[in-house]
Every structure is written in structure tokens, then in C-alpha cells.
Write a protein that holds these residues in place. Sequence first.
Motif, PDB file in Angstrom:
ATOM      1  N   ASP A   1       0.858  -1.182   0.000  1.00 31.66           N
ATOM      2  CA  ASP A   1       0.000   0.000   0.000  1.00 31.66           C
ATOM      3  C   ASP A   1       0.898   1.237   0.000  1.00 31.66           C
ATOM      4  O   ASP A   1       1.577   1.514   0.994  1.00 31.66           O
ATOM      5  N   ALA A   2       0.909   1.961  -1.102  1.00 34.42           N
ATOM      6  CA  ALA A   2       1.804   3.113  -1.242  1.00 34.42           C
ATOM      7  C   ALA A   2       1.534   4.186  -0.186  1.00 34.42           C
ATOM      8  O   ALA A   2       2.465   4.812   0.323  1.00 34.42           O
ATOM      9  N   GLU A   3       0.272   4.396   0.162  1.00 34.45           N
ATOM     10  CA  GLU A   3      -0.064   5.406   1.172  1.00 34.45           C
ATOM     11  C   GLU A   3       0.511   5.017   2.540  1.00 34.45           C
ATOM     12  O   GLU A   3       1.108   5.838   3.237  1.00 34.45           O
ATOM     13  N   ALA A   4       0.372   3.750   2.898  1.00 36.42           N
ATOM     14  CA  ALA A   4       0.957   3.261   4.154  1.00 36.42           C
ATOM     15  C   ALA A   4       2.483   3.318   4.063  1.00 36.42           C
ATOM     16  O   ALA A   4       3.165   3.599   5.047  1.00 36.42           O
ATOM     17  N   GLY A   5       3.016   3.058   2.869  1.00 42.19           N
ATOM     18  CA  GLY A   5       4.458   3.114   2.661  1.00 42.19           C
ATOM     19  C   GLY A   5       5.035   4.498   2.851  1.00 42.19           C
ATOM     20  O   GLY A   5       6.155   4.652   3.350  1.00 42.19           O
ATOM     21  N   GLU A   6       4.280   5.510   2.465  1.00 40.08           N
ATOM     22  CA  GLU A   6       4.742   6.891   2.677  1.00 40.08           C
ATOM     23  C   GLU A   6       4.892   7.174   4.168  1.00 40.08           C
ATOM     24  O   GLU A   6       5.868   7.781   4.607  1.00 40.08           O
ATOM     25  N   LYS A   7       3.945   6.692   4.953  1.00 43.02           N
ATOM     26  CA  LYS A   7       4.027   6.868   6.406  1.00 43.02           C
ATOM     27  C   LYS A   7       5.197   6.069   6.979  1.00 43.02           C
ATOM     28  O   LYS A   7       5.939   6.561   7.819  1.00 43.02           O
ATOM     29  N   ALA A   8       5.368   4.841   6.515  1.00 45.49           N
ATOM     30  CA  ALA A   8       6.464   3.996   7.007  1.00 45.49           C
ATOM     31  C   ALA A   8       7.827   4.531   6.586  1.00 45.49           C
ATOM     32  O   ALA A   8       8.823   4.301   7.273  1.00 45.49           O
ATOM     33  N   PHE A   9       7.878   5.260   5.471  1.00 45.45           N
ATOM     34  CA  PHE A   9       9.147   5.796   4.975  1.00 45.45           C
ATOM     35  C   PHE A   9       9.760   6.785   5.964  1.00 45.45           C
ATOM     36  O   PHE A   9      10.964   7.035   5.931  1.00 45.45           O
ATOM     37  N   LYS A  10       8.977   7.303   6.885  1.00 40.41           N
ATOM     38  CA  LYS A  10       9.515   8.222   7.902  1.00 40.41           C
ATOM     39  C   LYS A  10      10.661   7.575   8.669  1.00 40.41           C
ATOM     40  O   LYS A  10      11.566   8.262   9.125  1.00 40.41           O
ATOM     41  N   LYS A  11      10.642   6.253   8.783  1.00 44.13           N
ATOM     42  CA  LYS A  11      11.733   5.537   9.451  1.00 44.13           C
ATOM     43  C   LYS A  11      12.990   5.519   8.585  1.00 44.13           C
ATOM     44  O   LYS A  11      14.091   5.368   9.091  1.00 44.13           O
ATOM     45  N   CYS A  12      12.816   5.647   7.295  1.00 46.94           N
ATOM     46  CA  CYS A  12      13.923   5.553   6.334  1.00 46.94           C
ATOM     47  C   CYS A  12      14.602   6.905   6.097  1.00 46.94           C
ATOM     48  O   CYS A  12      15.756   6.953   5.668  1.00 46.94           O
ATOM     49  N   LYS A  13      13.863   7.998   6.365  1.00 44.65           N
ATOM     50  CA  LYS A  13      14.358   9.322   6.002  1.00 44.65           C
ATOM     51  C   LYS A  13      15.570   9.771   6.818  1.00 44.65           C
ATOM     52  O   LYS A  13      16.228  10.728   6.441  1.00 44.65           O
ATOM     53  N   ALA A  14      15.882   9.079   7.889  1.00 42.75           N
ATOM     54  CA  ALA A  14      17.085   9.430   8.646  1.00 42.75           C
ATOM     55  C   ALA A  14      18.324   9.271   7.764  1.00 42.75           C
ATOM     56  O   ALA A  14      19.284  10.030   7.901  1.00 42.75           O
ATOM     57  N   CYS A  15      18.266   8.316   6.844  1.00 44.58           N
ATOM     58  CA  CYS A  15      19.422   8.032   5.974  1.00 44.58           C
ATOM     59  C   CYS A  15      19.163   8.300   4.501  1.00 44.58           C
ATOM     60  O   CYS A  15      20.106   8.505   3.737  1.00 44.58           O
ATOM     61  N   HIS A  16      17.912   8.242   4.078  1.00 47.50           N
ATOM     62  CA  HIS A  16      17.578   8.309   2.652  1.00 47.50           C
ATOM     63  C   HIS A  16      16.688   9.489   2.313  1.00 47.50           C
ATOM     64  O   HIS A  16      15.836   9.878   3.101  1.00 47.50           O
ATOM     65  N   MET A  17      16.868   9.982   1.103  1.00 46.90           N
ATOM     66  CA  MET A  17      15.976  10.984   0.541  1.00 46.90           C
ATOM     67  C   MET A  17      15.418  10.424  -0.757  1.00 46.90           C
ATOM     68  O   MET A  17      15.915   9.420  -1.283  1.00 46.90           O
ATOM     69  N   ILE A  18      14.416  11.104  -1.273  1.00 47.92           N
ATOM     70  CA  ILE A  18      13.892  10.787  -2.604  1.00 47.92           C
ATOM     71  C   ILE A  18      13.903  12.101  -3.361  1.00 47.92           C
ATOM     72  O   ILE A  18      13.138  13.014  -3.043  1.00 47.92           O
ATOM     73  N   ALA A  19      14.793  12.204  -4.333  1.00 45.52           N
ATOM     74  CA  ALA A  19      14.916  13.450  -5.093  1.00 45.52           C
ATOM     75  C   ALA A  19      15.326  13.159  -6.525  1.00 45.52           C
ATOM     76  O   ALA A  19      16.194  12.331  -6.777  1.00 45.52           O
ATOM     77  N   ASP A  20      14.677  13.854  -7.442  1.00 46.42           N
ATOM     78  CA  ASP A  20      15.025  13.794  -8.853  1.00 46.42           C
ATOM     79  C   ASP A  20      15.689  15.123  -9.189  1.00 46.42           C
ATOM     80  O   ASP A  20      15.007  16.103  -9.488  1.00 46.42           O
ATOM     81  N   GLY A  21      17.005  15.156  -9.068  1.00 45.15           N
ATOM     82  CA  GLY A  21      17.723  16.420  -9.271  1.00 45.15           C
ATOM     83  C   GLY A  21      17.331  17.415  -8.193  1.00 45.15           C
ATOM     84  O   GLY A  21      17.404  17.119  -7.001  1.00 45.15           O
ATOM     85  N   ASP A  22      16.860  18.578  -8.619  1.00 45.40           N
ATOM     86  CA  ASP A  22      16.442  19.612  -7.671  1.00 45.40           C
ATOM     87  C   ASP A  22      15.016  19.399  -7.166  1.00 45.40           C
ATOM     88  O   ASP A  22      14.572  20.079  -6.256  1.00 45.40           O
ATOM     89  N   ASN A  23      14.285  18.472  -7.763  1.00 44.41           N
ATOM     90  CA  ASN A  23      12.921  18.172  -7.348  1.00 44.41           C
ATOM     91  C   ASN A  23      12.966  17.193  -6.177  1.00 44.41           C
ATOM     92  O   ASN A  23      13.121  15.997  -6.368  1.00 44.41           O
ATOM     93  N   VAL A  24      12.835  17.718  -4.961  1.00 42.14           N
ATOM     94  CA  VAL A  24      12.880  16.879  -3.764  1.00 42.14           C
ATOM     95  C   VAL A  24      11.464  16.397  -3.459  1.00 42.14           C
ATOM     96  O   VAL A  24      10.570  17.185  -3.185  1.00 42.14           O
ATOM     97  N   ILE A  25      11.301  15.091  -3.525  1.00 43.45           N
ATOM     98  CA  ILE A  25      10.008  14.474  -3.263  1.00 43.45           C
ATOM     99  C   ILE A  25       9.854  14.205  -1.768  1.00 43.45           C
ATOM    100  O   ILE A  25       8.795  14.399  -1.195  1.00 43.45           O
ATOM    101  N   TYR A  26      10.933  13.776  -1.133  1.00 45.83           N
ATOM    102  CA  TYR A  26      10.927  13.504   0.304  1.00 45.83           C
ATOM    103  C   TYR A  26      12.307  13.857   0.834  1.00 45.83           C
ATOM    104  O   TYR A  26      13.286  13.204   0.506  1.00 45.83           O
TER     105      TYR A  26
END
Length: 152
Positions: free
Chosen positions: A26-51
Motif C-alpha cells: 500500500d503506497a499510502e501506508a508506505g509513505e508513512k512507514a518511509f519516515k523511518k527511512c528518512k534518517a538516511c535516505h531521501m527521494i529526489a530527482d535532481g532539484d525536485n525533492v520528493i521527500y
Amino acid sequence: MFRTFATLAVLSLAAPAFADGHSTGDAEAGEKAFKKCKACHMIADGDNVIYKGGKSGPNLYGIIGRQAGALDGYKFKDSIIAAGEAGLVWDEANLAEYVADPKKFLQTYLDDKKAKSGMSFRLKKGGDDVAAYLKSVGPAMEEAEEETSSDS
């Protein structure tokens, strides 16, 4: 050796369930769970920062469909590079399995008890959701959305 063969046999039987591109997460649940991942990871396409997140782990934009250990500008550990060179391409199923126990995943994939991952964190629940979320914010989804809006 038998254990590796048995694992591969089970995975090959399960592969058709994932082959049609449908997510089990479930992508929506995954977005919430990704909060645990953001300590080390980002999601960005060049200057477009998604997370916005940390930079100690690789940028996860476009990870679904990418060869493991093959992101320009990031220094991966030897085992993840070896897995990529052996043919590991991230899809939702194997990414979900990897985040649950990165070291074990690489040891099994490479059939090497000494294989190690640079990722020490284990996501005990929700790996399939995080994988679905990463797919939903990746380039394939953006292209599909652009095609849909241009068809209108």
C-alpha cells in the motif's frame, strides 16, 4: 547449497505473482512507514525533492527497476555491488525482502556468509508498503501521469 536452491525455487514460483507489475503493498501506508527511512535516505530527482531526508544512504528516487549498487555518486559496499553485478535489479518484492534484513538478503542472494550490507536498519513490518511507495514516486509513475494528462 541445497538451501540456496530451495530459496531460488520458491522465489521462482512466486515470481509470476509479481510479474504483472501489481504491488502487494500500500503506497499510502508506505509513505508513512518511509519516515523511518528518512534518517538516511531521501527521494529526489535532481532539484525536485520528493521527500527530504538524510544523505548517508543512497537517494531512493527511481530505485524500482535499478540495478543494485549502481547509483552514480554513491559509494556502495562491495556486497551490494556484487549482487548488482550478479543480476540483482530492484523490484518491489526483493526490495521489501531486503529492507526486512539487508545482511541476510545479501548472504542468501550471493550465497556468501560473509556478505554485508551498508544498511544496518531492519524494517520489520511494512517493507512491501515502502516498496510500493517508492515505485509510486519513481520515474515510471511520473511518466505514466504525464501521458495520462496529455491524453486529456
